[in-house]
Write a protein that holds these residues in place. Structure first.
Motif, PDB file in Angstrom:
ATOM      1  N   GLY A 111      -5.497 -29.703 -44.775  1.00 37.12           N
ATOM      2  CA  GLY A 111      -5.670 -29.326 -43.383  1.00 37.12           C
ATOM      3  C   GLY A 111      -5.246 -30.393 -42.416  1.00 37.12           C
ATOM      4  N   ARG A 112      -5.127 -31.632 -42.877  1.00 30.07           N
ATOM      5  CA  ARG A 112      -4.682 -32.742 -42.025  1.00 30.07           C
ATOM      6  C   ARG A 112      -3.415 -33.385 -42.562  1.00 30.07           C
ATOM      7  N   MET A 113      -3.347 -33.578 -43.870  1.00 30.36           N
ATOM      8  CA  MET A 113      -2.173 -34.141 -44.530  1.00 30.36           C
ATOM      9  C   MET A 113      -1.659 -33.153 -45.570  1.00 30.36           C
ATOM     10  N   THR A 114      -0.351 -33.219 -45.846  1.00 27.46           N
ATOM     11  CA  THR A 114       0.292 -32.324 -46.809  1.00 27.46           C
ATOM     12  C   THR A 114       1.068 -33.139 -47.820  1.00 27.46           C
ATOM     13  N   GLU A 115       1.004 -32.703 -49.070  1.00 26.09           N
ATOM     14  CA  GLU A 115       1.712 -33.369 -50.157  1.00 26.09           C
ATOM     15  C   GLU A 115       3.209 -33.055 -50.086  1.00 26.09           C
ATOM     16  N   VAL A 116       4.046 -34.086 -50.238  1.00 22.94           N
ATOM     17  CA  VAL A 116       5.505 -33.931 -50.266  1.00 22.94           C
ATOM     18  C   VAL A 116       5.952 -33.962 -51.719  1.00 22.94           C
ATOM     19  N   LEU A 117       6.537 -32.849 -52.188  1.00 22.30           N
ATOM     20  CA  LEU A 117       6.976 -32.763 -53.575  1.00 22.30           C
ATOM     21  C   LEU A 117       8.417 -33.228 -53.757  1.00 22.30           C
ATOM     22  N   ASP A 118       9.254 -32.975 -52.770  1.00 24.38           N
ATOM     23  CA  ASP A 118      10.669 -33.307 -52.914  1.00 24.38           C
ATOM     24  C   ASP A 118      11.270 -33.447 -51.522  1.00 24.38           C
ATOM     25  N   GLY A 119      12.369 -34.179 -51.425  1.00 23.04           N
ATOM     26  CA  GLY A 119      13.043 -34.366 -50.155  1.00 23.04           C
ATOM     27  C   GLY A 119      13.477 -35.806 -49.970  1.00 23.04           C
ATOM     28  N   GLU A 120      14.013 -36.083 -48.775  1.00 18.60           N
ATOM     29  CA  GLU A 120      14.569 -37.415 -48.493  1.00 18.60           C
ATOM     30  C   GLU A 120      13.581 -38.344 -47.801  1.00 18.60           C
ATOM     31  N   LEU A 121      12.355 -37.882 -47.604  1.00 19.16           N
ATOM     32  CA  LEU A 121      11.364 -38.759 -46.993  1.00 19.16           C
ATOM     33  C   LEU A 121      10.950 -39.861 -47.960  1.00 19.16           C
ATOM     34  N   LYS A 122      10.789 -41.053 -47.424  1.00 22.04           N
ATOM     35  CA  LYS A 122      10.366 -42.204 -48.214  1.00 22.04           C
ATOM     36  C   LYS A 122       9.141 -42.843 -47.556  1.00 22.04           C
ATOM     37  N   LEU A 125       3.004 -38.714 -52.002  1.00 20.48           N
ATOM     38  CA  LEU A 125       3.568 -38.944 -50.677  1.00 20.48           C
ATOM     39  C   LEU A 125       2.970 -37.924 -49.714  1.00 20.48           C
ATOM     40  N   LEU A 126       2.427 -38.426 -48.602  1.00 18.31           N
ATOM     41  CA  LEU A 126       1.705 -37.575 -47.660  1.00 18.31           C
ATOM     42  C   LEU A 126       2.392 -37.589 -46.306  1.00 18.31           C
ATOM     43  N   VAL A 127       2.480 -36.398 -45.698  1.00 15.62           N
ATOM     44  CA  VAL A 127       3.039 -36.260 -44.361  1.00 15.62           C
ATOM     45  C   VAL A 127       1.998 -35.556 -43.495  1.00 15.62           C
ATOM     46  N   PRO A 128       1.799 -36.000 -42.251  1.00 16.12           N
ATOM     47  CA  PRO A 128       0.806 -35.333 -41.393  1.00 16.12           C
ATOM     48  C   PRO A 128       1.232 -33.904 -41.060  1.00 16.12           C
ATOM     49  N   ASN A 129       0.255 -33.021 -40.991  1.00 13.26           N
ATOM     50  CA  ASN A 129       0.559 -31.627 -40.674  1.00 13.26           C
ATOM     51  C   ASN A 129       1.146 -31.473 -39.285  1.00 13.26           C
ATOM     52  N   ALA A 130       0.808 -32.393 -38.383  1.00 13.03           N
ATOM     53  CA  ALA A 130       1.383 -32.324 -37.037  1.00 13.03           C
ATOM     54  C   ALA A 130       2.901 -32.464 -37.081  1.00 13.03           C
ATOM     55  N   ALA A 131       3.423 -33.224 -38.052  1.00 11.99           N
ATOM     56  CA  ALA A 131       4.868 -33.361 -38.181  1.00 11.99           C
ATOM     57  C   ALA A 131       5.512 -32.066 -38.639  1.00 11.99           C
ATOM     58  N   LEU A 132       4.794 -31.267 -39.436  1.00 10.26           N
ATOM     59  CA  LEU A 132       5.335 -29.982 -39.873  1.00 10.26           C
ATOM     60  C   LEU A 132       5.351 -28.966 -38.735  1.00 10.26           C
ATOM     61  N   ARG A 133       4.483 -29.141 -37.766  1.00  8.24           N
ATOM     62  CA  ARG A 133       4.439 -28.215 -36.629  1.00  8.24           C
ATOM     63  C   ARG A 133       5.398 -28.603 -35.512  1.00  8.24           C
ATOM     64  N   PHE A 134       5.880 -29.862 -35.504  1.00  7.81           N
ATOM     65  CA  PHE A 134       6.700 -30.337 -34.391  1.00  7.81           C
ATOM     66  C   PHE A 134       8.115 -29.777 -34.468  1.00  7.81           C
ATOM     67  N   GLN A 150      16.079 -36.356 -35.735  1.00 10.65           N
ATOM     68  CA  GLN A 150      16.967 -35.950 -36.825  1.00 10.65           C
ATOM     69  C   GLN A 150      16.136 -35.136 -37.834  1.00 10.65           C
ATOM     70  N   PRO A 151      16.537 -33.884 -38.147  1.00  8.86           N
ATOM     71  CA  PRO A 151      15.749 -33.067 -39.076  1.00  8.86           C
ATOM     72  C   PRO A 151      15.902 -33.541 -40.521  1.00  8.86           C
ATOM     73  N   VAL A 152      14.800 -33.430 -41.264  1.00 10.55           N
ATOM     74  CA  VAL A 152      14.796 -33.748 -42.697  1.00 10.55           C
ATOM     75  C   VAL A 152      14.066 -32.625 -43.425  1.00 10.55           C
ATOM     76  N   GLU A 153      14.710 -32.048 -44.423  1.00  7.41           N
ATOM     77  CA  GLU A 153      14.082 -30.979 -45.198  1.00  7.41           C
ATOM     78  C   GLU A 153      13.281 -31.574 -46.357  1.00  7.41           C
ATOM     79  N   ILE A 154      12.084 -31.001 -46.553  1.00 12.63           N
ATOM     80  CA  ILE A 154      11.220 -31.437 -47.647  1.00 12.63           C
ATOM     81  C   ILE A 154      10.616 -30.214 -48.315  1.00 12.63           C
ATOM     82  N   LYS A 155      10.100 -30.422 -49.493  1.00 12.23           N
ATOM     83  CA  LYS A 155       9.357 -29.378 -50.196  1.00 12.23           C
ATOM     84  C   LYS A 155       7.909 -29.836 -50.285  1.00 12.23           C
ATOM     85  N   THR A 156       7.002 -29.001 -49.812  1.00 12.66           N
ATOM     86  CA  THR A 156       5.603 -29.389 -49.702  1.00 12.66           C
ATOM     87  C   THR A 156       4.762 -28.755 -50.805  1.00 12.66           C
ATOM     88  N   GLY A 157       3.602 -29.369 -50.998  1.00  6.62           N
ATOM     89  CA  GLY A 157       2.653 -28.870 -51.987  1.00  6.62           C
ATOM     90  C   GLY A 157       1.310 -28.572 -51.350  1.00  6.62           C
TER      91      GLY A 157
END
Length: 421
Positions: free
Chosen positions: A396-407, A325-334, A385-392
Motif C-alpha cells: 500500500g505504500r511501497m511496491t516490489e520491482v521484479l524487473d526493469g532498468e531501475l537500480k 527493490l522497492l519503489v514508492p507507490n506515489a511514483a507509480l501514480r505520477f 524520462q519514463p522507465v518501464e518496470i515489472k511490479t510484484g
C-alpha cells in the motif's frame, strides 16, 4: 501678536499633515511595485520543480487488517433439565471448577419422595413375582397329581374336564408370573428414572475451567418446561483462546491457515500479541452490504492478560519479501503534464485569481498494461524520462520491482510543482 503665532502654528500643522500623506502614498507605491515584481519575476527559468524519492532495497511485508473478538476455545452454557427451586449455589464468577464439581443444587425433597415411592413399587412388584411363582408351582403340582391318578386308574378318573382345567390353571399361572416379572422391570426403570432426576438436581460442571457468568441465586425458581435455562457459563481453558475476525472478501484470497499474525487490544495499548490462523470459513456473512468471511486465529494467553469478549485488531502477514527493490507507490501514480504552448500573462492576469489546476493532468491513476508492466519517471538532464518496470507485491505504500532498468539509488519522481505555484 497672538494672531501671528496662531497662523504660524496652523501653517506648521498643515505641513506635517502633508508630509505624513506623502509618506503613506510612497509606502503604498512601494508595496505595489514589490507585488508586481514578485508576480512578474521569472522563477527557476520557467521550469517545474520535481519531488523525488530514492529507490532502495529492503524488506516488504504485506498485511491484511481485520477486527474481531476474543473467545475461549471451549465455552459451555450449563443449565438444568429439571424445574424446581434453587436450594444452594456453591460457586461464583471467576471461580475455578473441576469436571463433576457441584455448582448448584435444586430442592430435592419432592424428588426424594418419588425415589421412595419407586423403591416401594419395586418391592411390591418383586413380591408379586414371588406370589406368581408360588401359584404356578401349586398349579403344576395339582396337574401332576391329576395326571398320576388318571394313569393309575387307566383314564377312568379324573374326568377329562378336570384335566383340562388343571392345565389351564398352569398356563394362567405362567402368564401371571411373566406379567409380574415385567412389572418388576417396569418398577426398576421407574426407580432408575427417579434416581437420575435426583442426581440431576445437583448441577455439575461438565469441564475443567473458570466460571464466566453466574445467572442464578438461591431461592430462584427454575422452569425447564420448554428449554433448559442457562445457569452458568464456563470457559474451559483461558490460557488458550481464539480470535474470531471478519476478513473482507477483497482480502480473503490472500489469507490461509498457518499464516502468522499480530493483534492489539485497547486494554493493553502498545502491546502486540502473536497469533496463528487456524481456520478460514467458506461460508460468508453480510453486514450492511459488505461480505465478510469468519476467520479463527489461535492465541496464547499464558499470563491471562486477555479476556473473553475483548475487541482486537489483527494484522495478518500474507507475504514477506527480503532484500527486494522497492519503489514508492506515489511514483507509480505520477505522470507529467503534457507540454503545450503557453501565452504570456499580463499583470492583470497575474493579479486575478485562477481556477485550481486539475490533478488528473499531474497525477494519473495506477494503470496496468496487458503484460503487467508499469511506468515510473526519473530525472534525466533535468527532464522527466519514463522507465518501464515489472511490479510484484505491494503493502500500500511501497511496491516490489521484479524487473526493469531501475537500480538502487536512482531517484524516481513522485510529485511536481509547476512554475508560478
Amino acid at each position: 501678536m497672538n494672531d501671528q503665532a496662531q497662523s504660524v502654528k496652523r501653517l506648521l500643522g498643515a505641513d506635517a499633515t502633508r508630509r505624513r500623506g506623502l509618506v503613506m502614498i510612497g509606502l503604498v507605491l512601494l508595496g505595489v511595485a514589490a507585488v508586481g515584481f514578485w508576480l512578474l519575476a521569472p522563477r527557476q527559468n520557467g521550469k517545474p520543480r520535481y519531488e523525488t524519492q530514492e529507490v532502495a532495497r529492503g524488506r516488504l511485508v504485506v498485511k491484511v487488517s481485520a477486527t474481531g473478538n476474543l473467545q475461549p476455545t471451549n465455552q459451555v452454557d450449563v443449565g438444568s433439565e429439571l424445574s424446581g427451586i434453587i436450594d444452594k449455589v456453591f460457586v461464583d464468577v471467576n471461580d475455578r471448577v473441576r469436571q463433576g464439581q457441584v455448582l448448584a443444587r435444586l430442592d430435592t425433597r419432592r424428588l426424594e419422595d418419588q425415589v421412595a415411592r419407586s423403591r416401594a413399587a419395586l418391592t411390591a412388584a418383586q413380591a408379586a413375582v414371588a406370589q406368581a411363582r408360588a401359584t404356578l408351582q401349586e398349579a403344576r403340582a395339582n396337574l401332576a397329581r391329576l395326571e398320576e391318578v388318571a394313569r393309575i386308574s387307566g383314564g377312568k378318573v379324573p374326568s377329562q374336564a378336570e384335566l383340562e382345567t388343571a392345565r389351564a390353571n398352569v398356563a394362567k399361572a405362567e402368564a401371571q408370573l411373566s406379567s409380574s416379572e415385567a412389572g418388576v422391570e417396569q418398577a426398576r426403570a421407574t426407580l432408575r428414572t427417579d434416581e437420575t432426576n435426583l442426581a440431576k438436581a445437583s448441577i455439575r460442571s461438565p469441564i475443567n475451567g473458570v466460571v464466566l457468568a453466574r445467572k442464578v441465586e438461591p431461592g430462584q425458581t427454575v422452569a425447564a418446561s420448554l428449554q433448559a435455562p442457562v445457569l452458568f457459563t464456563l470457559a474451559e481453558d483461558l490460557t488458550r483462546m481464539e480470535l474470531q475476525v471478519n476478513v473482507d472478501e477483497a482480502d480473503v484470497g490472500q489469507v490461509r491457515p498457518g499464516q502468522n499474525a499480530t493483534f492489539t487490544v485497547d486494554a493493553w495499548p502498545g502491546r502486540k500479541y502473536p497469533a496463528v490462523i487456524e481456520r478460514v470459513a467458506y461460508g460468508s456473512q453480510v453486514t450492511e452490504g459488505v461480505v465478510y468471511y469468519p476467520t479463527t486465529l489461535r492465541v496464547a494467553n499464558d499470563d491471562l492478560s486477555l479476556r473473553p469478549g475483548m475487541t482486537a485488531t489483527a494484522e495478518i502477514v500474507t507475504a514477506s519479501r527480503e532484500d527486494v527493490l522497492l519503489v514508492p507507490n506515489a511514483a507509480l501514480r505520477f505522470s507529467p503534464p503534457r507540454t503545450t504552448g503557453k501565452k504570456k500573462s499580463s499583470l492583470l492576469d497575474a493579479l486575478l485569481p485562477k481556477p485550481p489546476r486539475p490533478q488528473s493532468r499531474r497525477i494519473s491513476e495506477e494503470v496496468k498494461r496487458r503484460d503487467g508492466a508499469r511506468q515510473v519517471w526519473i530525472l534525466k538532464d533535468g527532464a522527466p524520462q519514463p522507465v518501464e518496470i515489472k511490479t510484484g507485491l505491494t503493502d500500500g505504500r511501497m511496491t516490489e520491482v521484479l524487473d526493469g532498468e531501475l537500480k538502487p539509488g536512482m531517484l524516481v519522481i513522485i510529485d511536481m510543482d509547476s512554475p508560478g505555484t
